[in-house]
Design a protein around this motif. Structure first.
Motif, mmCIF file in Angstrom:
data_model
loop_
_atom_site.group_PDB
_atom_site.id
_atom_site.type_symbol
_atom_site.label_atom_id
_atom_site.label_comp_id
_atom_site.label_asym_id
_atom_site.label_seq_id
_atom_site.Cartn_x
_atom_site.Cartn_y
_atom_site.Cartn_z
ATOM 1 N N SER A 217 41.006 47.676 -2.046
ATOM 2 C CA SER A 217 40.764 46.342 -1.499
ATOM 3 C C SER A 217 39.833 46.398 -0.293
ATOM 4 N N PHE B 92 51.359 43.489 -2.162
ATOM 5 C CA PHE B 92 50.666 42.322 -1.630
ATOM 6 C C PHE B 92 50.287 42.537 -0.164
ATOM 7 N N GLN B 93 51.191 43.102 0.614
ATOM 8 C CA GLN B 93 50.888 43.377 2.009
ATOM 9 C C GLN B 93 49.757 44.385 2.132
ATOM 10 N N THR C 92 50.569 52.045 -2.942
ATOM 11 C CA THR C 92 50.176 51.375 -1.699
ATOM 12 C C THR C 92 48.845 51.905 -1.195
ATOM 13 N N LEU D 27 47.386 44.870 -0.054
ATOM 14 C CA LEU D 27 46.160 44.180 -0.470
ATOM 15 C C LEU D 27 45.612 43.318 0.668
ATOM 16 N N LEU D 28 46.487 42.575 1.326
ATOM 17 C CA LEU D 28 46.074 41.721 2.436
ATOM 18 C C LEU D 28 45.462 42.545 3.567
ATOM 19 N N ASP E 282 54.907 46.394 0.645
ATOM 20 C CA ASP E 282 54.685 46.125 -0.771
ATOM 21 C C ASP E 282 53.191 46.027 -1.076
ATOM 22 N N THR F 103 45.923 50.674 -3.358
ATOM 23 C CA THR F 103 45.677 49.251 -3.140
ATOM 24 C C THR F 103 44.912 49.038 -1.847
#
Length: 251
Positions: free
Chosen positions: A212, A4-5, A205, A7-8, A2, A208
């Motif tokens: 990031s 968030f993953q 994905t 981005l991290l 996803d 992102t």
């Protein structure tokens, strides 16, 4: 995966790319341990995320790259020779890596061991007074072949290339600049090499991850350049490697 993953992982890549702790190793560990991604797929994602930090280098050192394109830079010879030699070690190791890694525990143990080796290399390194223009042809060859080893997760590209130059008494400022610049063709080559064997990531994905890692990488780049003379990363590498091995053995 996803957003968030993604981005991290991009932030981890952007911060650790400039530290001699192997960004590839850190992102692969995160994907294997936390997200349950296979080692082969994690390797492809990890290589792809280097695209963001590569763009950060292009922006930060745009003058140097423009000079090289115009044929008026002393870095041009170093970049060309080191890139050719990077492929000599990097390409065979890449294919060996894809065929050999079949389990997360195996990958984690290799990452831990190679982080310790990176730390030991840094303990041997000391800055000297030679400038970048003093590098010989042989030193450029060794530099490129050493960079090729960083295709292995756990071997820090920046840590390895800096160690080679610092052990040859190249000034730390020049060593940092060369290490950043020669990463660009190496990253392009690794991404193109991996493209045929990896699935195309979803656009959301991919963007992102790239954005990031670009932002995090650019913001931390100058910080590393300023702090490089005062902070020793060697013990950090070795401790992190031992902790990684411990977790692998407990798993």
């Amino acid at each position: 995966m996803d957003v968030f993953q993604a981005l991290l992982l991009g932030v981890i890549q952007g911060i650790t790319e400039w530290l001699p702790v192997s960004s590839e190793g850190q992102t692969m560990l995160t994907m294997i341990a936390l997200f349950g991604i296979t080692p082969a797929e994690a390797l492809s994602w990890s290589l792809f995320m280097h695209l963001g930090t590569m763009i950060a280098v292009l922006i930060r050192f745009r003058r140097e790259f423009l000079q090289m394109l115009q044929g008026g830079s002393a870095l041009t010879r170093t970049v060309i020779i080191s890139t050719v030699c990077t492929s000599i070690t990097g390409v065979p190791l890449y294919f060996l890596l894809r065929e050999s890694f079949t389990g997360g525990r195996e990958a984690t143990m290799l990452i831990g061991g190679l982080l310790i080796i990176t730390g030991l290399l840094l303990r041997l390194s000391r800055s000297g007074s030679r400038v970048a223009d003093d590098m010989s042809l042989w030193e450029m060859v060794v530099l490129g072949m050493a960079q090729g080893l960083s295709i292995l997760p756990g071997v820090s590209r920046s840590g390895t290339t800096l160690s080679v130059m610092l052990m040859r008494k190249i000034r730390q400022e020049d060593a940092l600049r060369i290490s950043f610049v020669i990463s660009v063709p190496a990253v392009i080559g690794a991404i193109l090499l991996d493209f045929s064997s990896s699935r195309v990531p979803p656009v959301e994905t991919a963007l992102t991850m790239i954005l990031s890692s670009l932002v995090a990488g650019y913001l931390t780049m100058d910080m590393l350049i300023r702090a490089a003379r005062r902070i020793s990363f060697s013990w950090f590498c070795m401790v992190l490697g031992m902790v990684t091995l411990l977790f692998a053995l407990m798993g």
